[in-house]
Design a protein around this motif. Structure first.
Motif, mmCIF file in Angstrom:
data_model
loop_
_atom_site.group_PDB
_atom_site.id
_atom_site.type_symbol
_atom_site.label_atom_id
_atom_site.label_comp_id
_atom_site.label_asym_id
_atom_site.label_seq_id
_atom_site.Cartn_x
_atom_site.Cartn_y
_atom_site.Cartn_z
ATOM 1 N N ILE A 291 0.837 -1.208 0.000
ATOM 2 C CA ILE A 291 0.000 0.000 0.000
ATOM 3 C C ILE A 291 0.869 1.254 0.000
ATOM 4 O O ILE A 291 0.590 2.226 -0.713
ATOM 5 C CB ILE A 291 -0.949 -0.004 1.218
ATOM 6 C CG1 ILE A 291 -1.965 -1.150 1.083
ATOM 7 C CG2 ILE A 291 -1.669 1.335 1.353
ATOM 8 C CD1 ILE A 291 -2.824 -1.355 2.316
ATOM 9 N N ARG A 292 1.931 1.242 0.796
ATOM 10 C CA ARG A 292 2.839 2.386 0.870
ATOM 11 C C ARG A 292 3.398 2.736 -0.501
ATOM 12 O O ARG A 292 3.335 3.893 -0.933
ATOM 13 C CB ARG A 292 3.992 2.073 1.821
ATOM 14 C CG ARG A 292 5.084 3.129 1.867
ATOM 15 C CD ARG A 292 6.323 2.587 2.569
ATOM 16 N NE ARG A 292 5.972 1.972 3.825
ATOM 17 C CZ ARG A 292 6.759 1.149 4.510
ATOM 18 N NH1 ARG A 292 7.963 0.841 4.028
ATOM 19 N NH2 ARG A 292 6.375 0.624 5.636
ATOM 20 N N TRP A 293 3.935 1.733 -1.198
ATOM 21 C CA TRP A 293 4.573 2.010 -2.485
ATOM 22 C C TRP A 293 3.559 2.218 -3.600
ATOM 23 O O TRP A 293 3.838 2.946 -4.555
ATOM 24 C CB TRP A 293 5.554 0.883 -2.830
ATOM 25 C CG TRP A 293 6.685 0.807 -1.865
ATOM 26 C CD1 TRP A 293 7.059 -0.252 -1.094
ATOM 27 C CD2 TRP A 293 7.593 1.874 -1.523
ATOM 28 N NE1 TRP A 293 8.130 0.064 -0.301
ATOM 29 C CE2 TRP A 293 8.481 1.358 -0.545
ATOM 30 C CE3 TRP A 293 7.742 3.187 -1.950
ATOM 31 C CZ2 TRP A 293 9.503 2.133 0.005
ATOM 32 C CZ3 TRP A 293 8.751 3.961 -1.395
ATOM 33 C CH2 TRP A 293 9.614 3.433 -0.436
ATOM 34 N N LEU A 294 2.378 1.614 -3.460
ATOM 35 C CA LEU A 294 1.313 1.867 -4.436
ATOM 36 C C LEU A 294 0.907 3.335 -4.393
ATOM 37 O O LEU A 294 0.779 3.996 -5.437
ATOM 38 C CB LEU A 294 0.104 0.980 -4.150
ATOM 39 C CG LEU A 294 -1.149 1.252 -4.998
ATOM 40 C CD1 LEU A 294 -0.851 1.018 -6.476
ATOM 41 C CD2 LEU A 294 -2.320 0.379 -4.548
ATOM 42 N N ILE A 295 0.710 3.855 -3.189
ATOM 43 C CA ILE A 295 0.314 5.254 -3.031
ATOM 44 C C ILE A 295 1.418 6.188 -3.534
ATOM 45 O O ILE A 295 1.156 7.150 -4.274
ATOM 46 C CB ILE A 295 -0.017 5.560 -1.552
ATOM 47 C CG1 ILE A 295 -1.280 4.802 -1.132
ATOM 48 C CG2 ILE A 295 -0.202 7.057 -1.333
ATOM 49 C CD1 ILE A 295 -1.596 4.902 0.349
ATOM 50 N N ALA A 296 2.663 5.899 -3.137
ATOM 51 C CA ALA A 296 3.779 6.763 -3.534
ATOM 52 C C ALA A 296 3.952 6.787 -5.051
ATOM 53 O O ALA A 296 4.085 7.857 -5.657
ATOM 54 C CB ALA A 296 5.063 6.308 -2.849
ATOM 55 N N CYS A 297 3.963 5.610 -5.674
ATOM 56 C CA CYS A 297 4.167 5.530 -7.130
ATOM 57 C C CYS A 297 2.997 6.152 -7.886
ATOM 58 O O CYS A 297 3.195 6.872 -8.872
ATOM 59 C CB CYS A 297 4.347 4.076 -7.558
ATOM 60 S SG CYS A 297 5.883 3.310 -6.991
ATOM 61 N N ALA A 298 1.759 5.885 -7.419
ATOM 62 C CA ALA A 298 0.578 6.425 -8.093
ATOM 63 C C ALA A 298 0.549 7.946 -8.005
ATOM 64 O O ALA A 298 0.245 8.640 -8.988
ATOM 65 C CB ALA A 298 -0.695 5.839 -7.471
ATOM 66 N N MET A 299 0.901 8.475 -6.834
ATOM 67 C CA MET A 299 0.910 9.930 -6.661
ATOM 68 C C MET A 299 1.919 10.589 -7.599
ATOM 69 O O MET A 299 1.603 11.579 -8.273
ATOM 70 C CB MET A 299 1.214 10.283 -5.204
ATOM 71 C CG MET A 299 0.067 10.016 -4.240
ATOM 72 S SD MET A 299 0.492 10.365 -2.512
ATOM 73 C CE MET A 299 0.748 12.159 -2.564
ATOM 74 N N MET A 300 3.129 10.040 -7.664
ATOM 75 C CA MET A 300 4.156 10.652 -8.512
ATOM 76 C C MET A 300 3.856 10.452 -9.985
ATOM 77 O O MET A 300 4.241 11.274 -10.822
ATOM 78 C CB MET A 300 5.531 10.092 -8.160
ATOM 79 C CG MET A 300 6.115 10.694 -6.901
ATOM 80 S SD MET A 300 7.865 10.311 -6.654
ATOM 81 C CE MET A 300 7.732 8.624 -6.108
ATOM 82 N N LEU A 301 3.167 9.362 -10.319
ATOM 83 C CA LEU A 301 2.802 9.128 -11.715
ATOM 84 C C LEU A 301 1.718 10.105 -12.152
ATOM 85 O O LEU A 301 1.755 10.635 -13.268
ATOM 86 C CB LEU A 301 2.325 7.684 -11.897
ATOM 87 C CG LEU A 301 2.099 7.205 -13.333
ATOM 88 C CD1 LEU A 301 3.400 7.261 -14.121
ATOM 89 C CD2 LEU A 301 1.545 5.790 -13.339
ATOM 90 N N ILE A 302 0.757 10.353 -11.266
ATOM 91 C CA ILE A 302 -0.325 11.293 -11.568
ATOM 92 C C ILE A 302 0.204 12.725 -11.621
ATOM 93 O O ILE A 302 -0.104 13.487 -12.540
ATOM 94 C CB ILE A 302 -1.445 11.172 -10.514
ATOM 95 C CG1 ILE A 302 -2.120 9.798 -10.626
ATOM 96 C CG2 ILE A 302 -2.484 12.280 -10.704
ATOM 97 C CD1 ILE A 302 -3.083 9.498 -9.502
ATOM 98 N N SER A 303 1.015 13.068 -10.614
ATOM 99 C CA SER A 303 1.614 14.407 -10.583
ATOM 100 C C SER A 303 2.931 14.360 -9.819
ATOM 101 O O SER A 303 2.926 14.122 -8.603
ATOM 102 C CB SER A 303 0.671 15.410 -9.906
ATOM 103 O OG SER A 303 1.323 16.660 -9.742
ATOM 104 N N PRO A 304 4.048 14.572 -10.494
ATOM 105 C CA PRO A 304 5.347 14.576 -9.800
ATOM 106 C C PRO A 304 5.422 15.580 -8.667
ATOM 107 O O PRO A 304 6.227 15.429 -7.745
ATOM 108 C CB PRO A 304 6.330 14.925 -10.928
ATOM 109 C CG PRO A 304 5.660 14.454 -12.171
ATOM 110 C CD PRO A 304 4.200 14.714 -11.949
#
Length: 427
Positions: free
Chosen positions: A12-25
């Motif tokens: 969950i931690r890395w899913l949120i982090a990666c998704a956030m940066m993918l959507i908006s750096p």
């Protein structure tokens, strides 16, 4: 002992982090204080901070979109240094030996810059960045018990799983998954070669886990990541997986014993498959190895892509054999920018050639001594983990990433430093 488990919290931690940066750096500006808070409250460790730093480089278009704000990621370096001031830990004898090796190597590079480098100011600036990020990577993996090693291994493993799954789904959005050149698959990463290098370690790891644990999920991860490596067209990464597994097979008796049972089933099946589909497979492999660049042979493909660079490197080695041309000095010995920008044009292929060219034979011997010390030794607690730093290091035969430590080099150095804690002395 096999230490590598799926952890829901880590996923969950890395899913949120990666998704956030993918959507908006720009969400990195939110992630930095969040990770810092969890570090200072002892919910995360320093490796979590380093992995976030690495993701700021790896995730698709993050640094490009951030532009000048990209330097904000260096706050993560400062956060780790701050944590070090408040959490001093005794270093083991092994750490002191490693520190001695690193100190001698870094002093030699400084000597090289002062007395050898053709472009001293440029070399010195690159050296300062290299030292700071090397220290950042070292202390981010510096702990004294096997519990933290287990946590860190699981952490990296779960990060791999999330990026793999997100990359598979990115196939639905070709502008992302093939965004760099429209040909090589890059998933949610910034470049096909970056995807290949990063996932080469996970591909080999998944195969070994399947042999040891005989779980279908590991086989699935192996097949999916291997397939995506083909799509990335990263020859270096694919060959690194094969070579790394071959070395692991030679070095690990219990793995040879385990896989020998599977070979009786795998070899006949694979042979039959190759015979039936030989023509299609040979065409596909040839196309993969020459990277579809209209070359008639693999050698001519390599020559067309890096032939001029290799010739320049060999010439520099012949003329500056013992001390090299200088740390991070381009093979042309002239600073050139790309498209009249402020970005220095610096390209090196094989790490061995680059190391000898820049630091000479003396620097190369010091460097290889450190690598051997980090990767190969007895009394490993976890015999599986070594495949990560081993395969990742082998990728440097084609991509000289260890001197460019701000990107993939950060992750590779981290895995090698982490491997030094893979030892019964820390139980």
């Amino acid at each position: 002992m096999i230490v590598c488990e799926v952890n829901k919290r880590m996923l969950i931690r890395w899913l949120i982090a990666c998704a956030m940066m993918l959507i908006s750096p720009y969400t990195l500006l939110l992630l930095i204080p969040f990770f810092a808070y969890n570090l200072f409250t002892k919910k995360y460790n320093r490796l979590d901070i380093l992995l976030l730093y690495f993701l700021s480089y790896l995730i698709f278009n993050s640094l490009v979109v951030l532009g000048g704000l990209a330097n904000v990621r260096y706050l993560l370096v400062a956060i780790v240094f701050t944590d070090l001031l408040f959490k001093k830990k005794n270093r083991s004898i092994r750490d002191r030996i490693l520190i001695s090796f690193l100190f001698v190597f870094l002093v030699y590079i400084l000597f090289n810059i002062i007395f050898v480098s053709f472009i001293k100011e440029h070399s010195f600036f690159q050296y300062l960045q290299f030292v700071i990020l090397m220290f950042f990577t070292f202390i981010s993996t510096n702990f004294n018990n096997i519990k933290e090693f287990k946590y860190s291994f699981d952490n990296v493993y779960n990060l791999y799983i999330i990026i793999l799954i997100m990359s598979v789904f990115s196939l639905l959005i070709p502008s992302i998954s093939f965004g760099r050149n429209g040909i090589g698959f890059q998933g949610i990463t910034l470049h096909p070669n970056a995807f290949g290098v990063f996932f080469s370690g996970f591909t080999a790891l998944s195969f070994i886990l399947y042999i040891y644990k005989n779980k279908m999920i590991d086989l699935l991860f192996f097949l999916v990541s291997l397939t995506l490596l083909f799509f990335s067209q990263s020859r270096t990464s694919f060959l690194s997986v094969i070579l790394g597994l071959g070395i692991y097979f030679l070095l690990t008796p219990d793995f040879r014993k385990k896989i020998s049972k599977s070979i009786l089933l795998i070899v006949p099946t694979a042979s039959l498959f190759l015979i039936i589909f030989y023509e299609k497979i040979s065409i596909f492999l040839f196309s993969f190895l020459v990277k579809n660049n209209n070359s008639n042979t693999i050698i001519s493909s390599i020559e067309s892509s890096r032939g001029a660079l290799i010739e320049a490197q060999i010439k520099n080695i012949e003329e500056n054999t013992f001390f090299g041309i200088g740390f991070k000095v381009p093979s042309s010995k002239i600073l050139q920018t790309i498209d009249e920008s402020n970005i220095i044009k610096y390209e090196k292929g094989n790490l061995f050639l680059a190391c000898i060219e820049e630091l000479g034979i003396i620097g190369f011997v010091l460097f290889i001594t450190i690598i051997i010390f980090l990767i190969f030794y007895k009394n490993m607690y976890n015999k599986v983990f070594i495949i990560l730093p081993l395969v990742l290091f082998i990728t440097t035969f084609g991509e000289s990433t260890l001197f460019s430590i701000g990107g993939l080099g950060t992750f590779i150095w981290a895995m090698m430093f982490l491997n030094r804690k893979n030892n019964y002395k820390h139980i």
